[in-house]
Write an enzyme that holds these catalytic residues in place. Sequence first.
Site, mmCIF file in Angstrom:
data_model
loop_
_atom_site.group_PDB
_atom_site.id
_atom_site.type_symbol
_atom_site.label_atom_id
_atom_site.label_comp_id
_atom_site.label_asym_id
_atom_site.label_seq_id
_atom_site.Cartn_x
_atom_site.Cartn_y
_atom_site.Cartn_z
ATOM 1 N N HIS A 70 -0.804 -6.731 -5.250
ATOM 2 C CA HIS A 70 -0.874 -7.981 -4.490
ATOM 3 C C HIS A 70 -0.274 -9.087 -5.348
ATOM 4 O O HIS A 70 -0.447 -9.107 -6.570
ATOM 5 C CB HIS A 70 -2.340 -8.300 -4.162
ATOM 6 C CG HIS A 70 -2.585 -9.732 -3.804
ATOM 7 N ND1 HIS A 70 -3.140 -10.644 -4.702
ATOM 8 C CD2 HIS A 70 -2.352 -10.427 -2.668
ATOM 9 C CE1 HIS A 70 -3.243 -11.822 -4.112
ATOM 10 N NE2 HIS A 70 -2.768 -11.721 -2.892
ATOM 11 N N GLY B 10 -5.025 -22.464 10.546
ATOM 12 C CA GLY B 10 -4.133 -22.212 11.674
ATOM 13 C C GLY B 10 -2.912 -21.396 11.330
ATOM 14 O O GLY B 10 -1.855 -21.545 11.948
ATOM 15 N N GLY B 11 -3.032 -20.523 10.330
ATOM 16 C CA GLY B 11 -1.913 -19.677 9.943
ATOM 17 C C GLY B 11 -1.682 -18.538 10.924
ATOM 18 O O GLY B 11 -2.364 -18.405 11.947
ATOM 19 N N ASN B 12 -0.724 -17.685 10.592
ATOM 20 C CA ASN B 12 -0.342 -16.569 11.440
ATOM 21 C C ASN B 12 -1.271 -15.387 11.183
ATOM 22 O O ASN B 12 -1.265 -14.802 10.094
ATOM 23 C CB ASN B 12 1.115 -16.191 11.144
ATOM 24 C CG ASN B 12 1.630 -15.097 12.042
ATOM 25 O OD1 ASN B 12 1.170 -13.975 11.978
ATOM 26 N ND2 ASN B 12 2.586 -15.423 12.881
ATOM 27 N N HIS C 229 0.853 -1.190 0.000
ATOM 28 C CA HIS C 229 0.000 0.000 0.000
ATOM 29 C C HIS C 229 0.890 1.242 0.000
ATOM 30 O O HIS C 229 1.416 1.647 1.047
ATOM 31 C CB HIS C 229 -0.900 0.019 1.242
ATOM 32 C CG HIS C 229 -1.930 -1.057 1.282
ATOM 33 N ND1 HIS C 229 -2.991 -1.096 0.408
ATOM 34 C CD2 HIS C 229 -2.084 -2.120 2.112
ATOM 35 C CE1 HIS C 229 -3.747 -2.141 0.676
ATOM 36 N NE2 HIS C 229 -3.221 -2.788 1.699
ATOM 37 N N ASN D 180 0.777 -13.492 -4.892
ATOM 38 C CA ASN D 180 1.082 -14.674 -4.091
ATOM 39 C C ASN D 180 1.240 -15.870 -5.013
ATOM 40 O O ASN D 180 0.613 -15.942 -6.077
ATOM 41 C CB ASN D 180 0.012 -14.942 -3.023
ATOM 42 C CG ASN D 180 -1.227 -15.582 -3.595
ATOM 43 O OD1 ASN D 180 -1.354 -16.802 -3.664
ATOM 44 N ND2 ASN D 180 -2.171 -14.749 -4.021
ATOM 45 N N THR D 181 2.121 -16.774 -4.614
ATOM 46 C CA THR D 181 2.233 -18.072 -5.277
ATOM 47 C C THR D 181 2.440 -19.123 -4.206
ATOM 48 O O THR D 181 3.008 -18.838 -3.142
ATOM 49 C CB THR D 181 3.384 -18.126 -6.303
ATOM 50 O OG1 THR D 181 4.605 -17.719 -5.680
ATOM 51 C CG2 THR D 181 3.105 -17.242 -7.497
#
Length: 292
Positions: free
Chosen positions: A124, A275-277, A114, A126-127
């Site tokens: 954005h 259950g990720g961060n 941002h 992600n892979t």
Amino acid sequence: MSNITPEIEERRVRAKAWFEDLQTRIVAELERLEDEAPPELYIGEAGKFDLRPWTRETGTGGGIGGHFKGRLFEKAGVHTSAATARFSPEMAAQMPGADVDPSYVSASISLIIHPVSPRVPTVHMNTRFLSTAVSWFGGGADLTPMLDRQRSQEAEDAVLFHAAMKAACDPFDPEWHGKYKAWCDEYFYLPHRKEPRGIGGIFYDRHNTGDFEKDFAFTRAVGEAFLDVYPKIVRHRMNEPWTEADRQEQLVRRGRYVEFNLLYDRGTMFGLKAGGNIETILSSMPPMVAWT
């Protein structure tokens, strides 16, 4: 017998190493841009990434959260994660191969940027690699200009970004770019607003041609394309002044970003349910936002 064979584990290790190397290079490039930003437009000291290792509470694994606040980039996150775990029954029902055995391995990189300037687009990317009884890659990259006058498909930044994603796809299959561009347009859409989130890019999921090396090379190409094109866009735009009206338009557009990520984004839902961060999952939220 577990899904997680030595071959699958070796593939996860390779994917994890690649994503972490890409994270290191993206972090270094964003810090260079932060240093280059003109001081007359961007006040204060250049920011530096805060890299925070974390460990999963369920299963094994964890990742490196890269958190950033600066003068050019108001907020950014560049995160990696890897896991060996088991899906909950709810999640297993949605994942190919998990009905055989809910065990899985995963590795990923995810980022959100941002900028301070309304003239510099939010981005954005992600892979990821995920394997149950079957394996696949997913991810993509998409660009969100903040000002309406920059949001057409013919705008300079959109043309450059789409060309970079096409160049990543074409060596592997000339049909992929059209398919994954259309999927991106469909995915990053706010039905309740009847409008797209940005100008798109590419989006792919459960990508498995049966040739791991080809699919892994394609995913690496997407990461390299992002690292090449986004800094070019930032360097082109970061010297342009903006008005308070531009800033208000940016804050409202960021509100749309929040709406999408909390209502529709699969990555947000997956991360929270698996259950990720939470700190890294929700780092996609912009630091300041407005609704009208």
